[in-house]
Design a protein around this motif. Structure first.
Motif, short mmCIF file in Angstrom:
data_model
loop_
_atom_site.label_atom_id
_atom_site.label_comp_id
_atom_site.label_asym_id
_atom_site.label_seq_id
_atom_site.Cartn_x
_atom_site.Cartn_y
_atom_site.Cartn_z
N ARG A 106 0.84 -1.21 0.00
CA ARG A 106 0.00 0.00 0.00
C ARG A 106 0.87 1.25 0.00
NH1 ARG A 106 -2.77 0.72 5.46
NH2 ARG A 106 -0.60 1.29 5.87
N ASP A 107 1.94 1.25 0.86
CA ASP A 107 2.80 2.43 0.94
C ASP A 107 3.51 2.67 -0.39
OD1 ASP A 107 2.01 2.73 3.53
OD2 ASP A 107 3.77 1.71 4.38
N ARG A 108 3.97 1.62 -1.05
CA ARG A 108 4.66 1.79 -2.32
C ARG A 108 3.71 2.34 -3.38
NH1 ARG A 108 8.50 -2.42 -5.78
NH2 ARG A 108 9.13 -0.84 -7.31
N LEU A 163 2.66 -7.27 -6.11
CA LEU A 163 1.83 -6.07 -6.06
C LEU A 163 1.11 -5.87 -7.39
CD1 LEU A 163 0.79 -3.43 -4.90
CD2 LEU A 163 3.00 -2.37 -5.46
N ALA A 164 1.81 -6.06 -8.49
CA ALA A 164 1.18 -5.89 -9.80
C ALA A 164 0.05 -6.89 -9.99
CB ALA A 164 2.23 -6.05 -10.89
N ALA A 165 0.24 -8.14 -9.56
CA ALA A 165 -0.80 -9.15 -9.71
C ALA A 165 -2.05 -8.77 -8.94
CB ALA A 165 -0.27 -10.51 -9.26
N GLN A 166 -1.87 -8.26 -7.72
CA GLN A 166 -3.04 -7.87 -6.91
C GLN A 166 -3.75 -6.67 -7.53
OE1 GLN A 166 -4.29 -9.61 -4.26
NE2 GLN A 166 -6.03 -8.20 -4.54
N LEU A 167 -2.98 -5.73 -8.07
CA LEU A 167 -3.59 -4.57 -8.73
C LEU A 167 -4.42 -5.01 -9.94
CD1 LEU A 167 -0.71 -1.90 -8.63
CD2 LEU A 167 -2.79 -1.98 -7.24
N TYR A 168 -3.85 -5.90 -10.75
CA TYR A 168 -4.60 -6.39 -11.91
C TYR A 168 -5.85 -7.15 -11.48
CZ TYR A 168 -1.01 -5.05 -15.28
OH TYR A 168 -0.16 -4.34 -16.08
N ARG A 169 -5.76 -7.88 -10.37
CA ARG A 169 -6.93 -8.60 -9.87
C ARG A 169 -8.01 -7.61 -9.43
NH1 ARG A 169 -9.33 -10.50 -5.25
NH2 ARG A 169 -10.30 -12.57 -5.45
N LEU A 182 3.04 1.30 -13.70
CA LEU A 182 2.39 -0.01 -13.62
C LEU A 182 3.21 -1.06 -14.36
CD1 LEU A 182 -0.10 -1.52 -12.59
CD2 LEU A 182 -1.27 -0.92 -14.71
N ARG A 183 3.81 -0.66 -15.47
CA ARG A 183 4.66 -1.62 -16.20
C ARG A 183 5.91 -1.96 -15.40
NH1 ARG A 183 2.89 1.56 -20.65
NH2 ARG A 183 4.74 2.89 -20.48
N ILE A 184 6.48 -0.98 -14.70
CA ILE A 184 7.66 -1.22 -13.88
C ILE A 184 7.32 -2.21 -12.76
CG2 ILE A 184 9.27 -0.14 -12.24
CD1 ILE A 184 9.19 2.36 -14.01
N LEU A 185 6.11 -2.08 -12.18
CA LEU A 185 5.71 -2.97 -11.08
C LEU A 185 5.62 -4.42 -11.55
CD1 LEU A 185 2.98 -0.90 -9.21
CD2 LEU A 185 5.30 -1.42 -8.42
N ARG A 186 5.30 -4.65 -12.79
CA ARG A 186 5.17 -6.02 -13.30
C ARG A 186 6.48 -6.78 -13.17
NH1 ARG A 186 3.03 -5.26 -19.21
NH2 ARG A 186 3.54 -7.50 -19.25
N PHE A 187 7.59 -6.06 -13.26
CA PHE A 187 8.89 -6.73 -13.15
C PHE A 187 9.54 -6.50 -11.79
CE2 PHE A 187 8.12 -5.64 -17.59
CZ PHE A 187 8.23 -6.88 -18.19
#
Length: 527
Positions: A395-397, A499-505, A489-494
């Protein structure tokens, strides 16, 4: 010709058989001096016969005009053509003036002659001209021969042509009835045919036309009365296009049943204005808001406006508020109601541009009555749906990556065709996704969806890489949104795949909820 020859054969070889003929026919040629008495003693003649002449002329014009128009319609059915009745009636008027000046009989558009010409293969104006010349020659030179035609032959011709005059619509009704169909509409149509036929046989053509006209008016008013109400549904079945936070949506969902929508279509006039009172008597005891949608209403007369005012009063006595959709102070329906003394300032009327905004207003008022007004609502960013199920560190990130933007009412956040540079979360105020029509299409603004505090939007262009499909504008001053850039968002994927998976969910769940709501509205609209 065959009937004439057969009649002559019967008279020659079976003289005992009584075969009546048409009898003596006297040739009467046009008289150029038919109106001469008017030039010598016009005042005296008109004083003695003027009233009778005027009444007779009016009746002949009425009967002849009706007969001609009906005959044109019947012939158009046979030829699949379209006759201009104004042009034909004007031509008949000129012909009648000429015929009357020469002492002739009144002229009409005669179906019998037209059908005879059609059955003989005539399709052009030349065929009509040839038939007219042949009839004139026969009337002048062939009367002694015509006198010998048996009356039975003439009766057979008239009977055959009479059957041919039965219109295609009536034949179809009879065929459907003989096939076993027994619907109420079919029985009613056959009853009209029978009544008009019976009146015509007993009291004549004029009475038959009058009965048919009266029945047509009754059917027209009956149809409009039954077709005024196009649809009726609750707001729970088709809610507004505003997306609410999960907590408010859960509260609002059962409350939506307290608001109903009535869609009208056609004309609201004296023939069906009382239908509104009937609908008012059908509202449920727990109803709080009734929305009447005028989008498909064509005209409103004084009786319709009075009926609407009575509907408001009847609903008010039952504690039900009336909201009008498609009626504003400056549109045509609002102008018509104001012209009839309804929907004026200070009269407590609520009008909205369309049903969607009226439904939204009902939802807002239902929330306010429940003590949870949306106006002034603000949601902390970590409490928004995008942050659902995130760990504190995640959440903080995410908070560190999001940029705050403040908008004023009407300020555009992005435009149709813009690249999907990021997704947004609204924490205060409201943002609507809209389409602005061109000046040729009226220049109005069509709302696709509105987002309340706590909701995410703009993710579609980020996910598929396409451009924005519409404009996003702030609805109120002080609207606050937070942007998550697509690059982050693309940076988070790698860099942080969990975190990226939860955001996409979370985004998928958000899109799924919106799709379910849209699917429910589509099903209801198609019902």
């Amino acid at each position: 010709l065959g009937g004439l020859l057969a009649g002559e054969a019967v008279r020659r070889w079976w003289p005992a058989v009584h075969l009546p003929s048409l009898g003596t026919l006297l040739p009467i040629l046009p008289a150029p001096d038919a109106l001469a008495p008017l030039w010598t003693d016009a005042v005296a003649l008109l004083s003695r016969h003027g009233r009778d002449l005027a009444v007779t002329a009016l009746l002949l014009a009425l009967i002849g005009g009706l007969e001609s128009v009906l005959s044109m319609a019947a012939i158009d059915q046979l030829t699949n053509g379209r006759t201009d009745p104004n042009r034909e009636l004007l031509a008949l008027s000129v012909a009648n003036l000429a015929s009357g000046a020469l002492g002739g009989m009144p002229l009409v558009y005669l179906r019998l002659r037209a059908i005879t010409t059609l059955n003989s293969g005539g399709r052009s104006p030349r065929a009509v001209a040839v038939a007219s010349v042949a009839m004139a020659l026969a009337a002048v030179f062939a009367l002694p021969v015509i006198e010998r035609v048996p009356a039975a032959v003439l009766a057979g011709i008239v009977l055959t042509l009479g059957l041919a005059l039965v219109d295609r619509w009536t034949r179809q009704l009879i065929d459907r009835w003989r096939a076993g169909e027994a619907t109420a509409d079919l029985r009613f149509s056959l009853l009209i045919v029978a009544v008009v036929c019976g009146v015509t046989l007993v009291w004549g053509f004029v009475a038959g036309v009058g009965a048919g006209t009266l029945l047509a008016m009754v059917v027209f008013i009956r149809t409009l009365n039954h077709s005024l109400l196009r649809n009726r549904f609750t707001v729970a079945e088709i809610p507004s296009r505003r997306v609410y936070p999960a907590s408010l949506e859960a509260l609002l969902k059962p409350l939506r049943a307290q608001a109903e929508v009535i869609e009208l279509e056609g004309a609201l006039f004296f023939g069906n204005a009382d239908r509104l009172a009937t609908e008012a008597d059908r509202v449920r005891p727990d109803l709080a808001y009734l929305i009447v949608d005028f989008r498909r209403v064509t005209t409103i007369d004084a009786s319709g406006a009075v009926g609407l005012a009575q509907l408001k009063e009847r609903l008010g006595r039952r504690g039900v508020a009336l909201l009008l959709a498609g009626v504003t102070r400056d549109n045509r329906h609002g102008g018509a109601l104001q012209a009839h003394g309804v929907f004026r300032d200070g009269a407590g009327w609520d009008g909205f541009a369309d049903a969607d905004h009226a439904i939204e207003a009902a939802e807002m008022r239902l929330l306010q009555r429940a003590g949870h007004a949306l106006e002034g609502l603000s949601v902390e960013l970590p409490q928004c749906a995008l942050f659902e199920a995130l760990l504190p560190s995640q959440r903080d990130r995410l908070l560190s990556l999001m940029k705050e933007r403040r908008l004023q009412a009407g300020e555009r956040l992005f435009a149709q065709g813009d690249a999907g540079s990021g997704l947004f979360v609204v924490t205060s105020g409201s943002v609507s996704v809209v389409h602005h029509a061109s000046a040729q299409d009226g220049g109005h603004r069509q709302r696709f969806i509105s987002f309340s505090p706590g909701m995410t939007f703009g993710e579609t262009a980020v996910l598929d890489g396409g451009g924005r499909t519409a404009d996003a504008v702030a609805d109120v001053d002080g609207t606050v949104v937070h942007e998550l850039p697509a690059a982050q968002l693309r940076i988070l994927r790698f860099g942080d795949p969990d975190l990226a998976a939860q955001l996409y969910r979370n985004l998928a769940l958000h899109l799924s909820e919106r799709l379910r709501g849209a699917a429910a509205a589509w099903r209801r609209a198609a019902a």
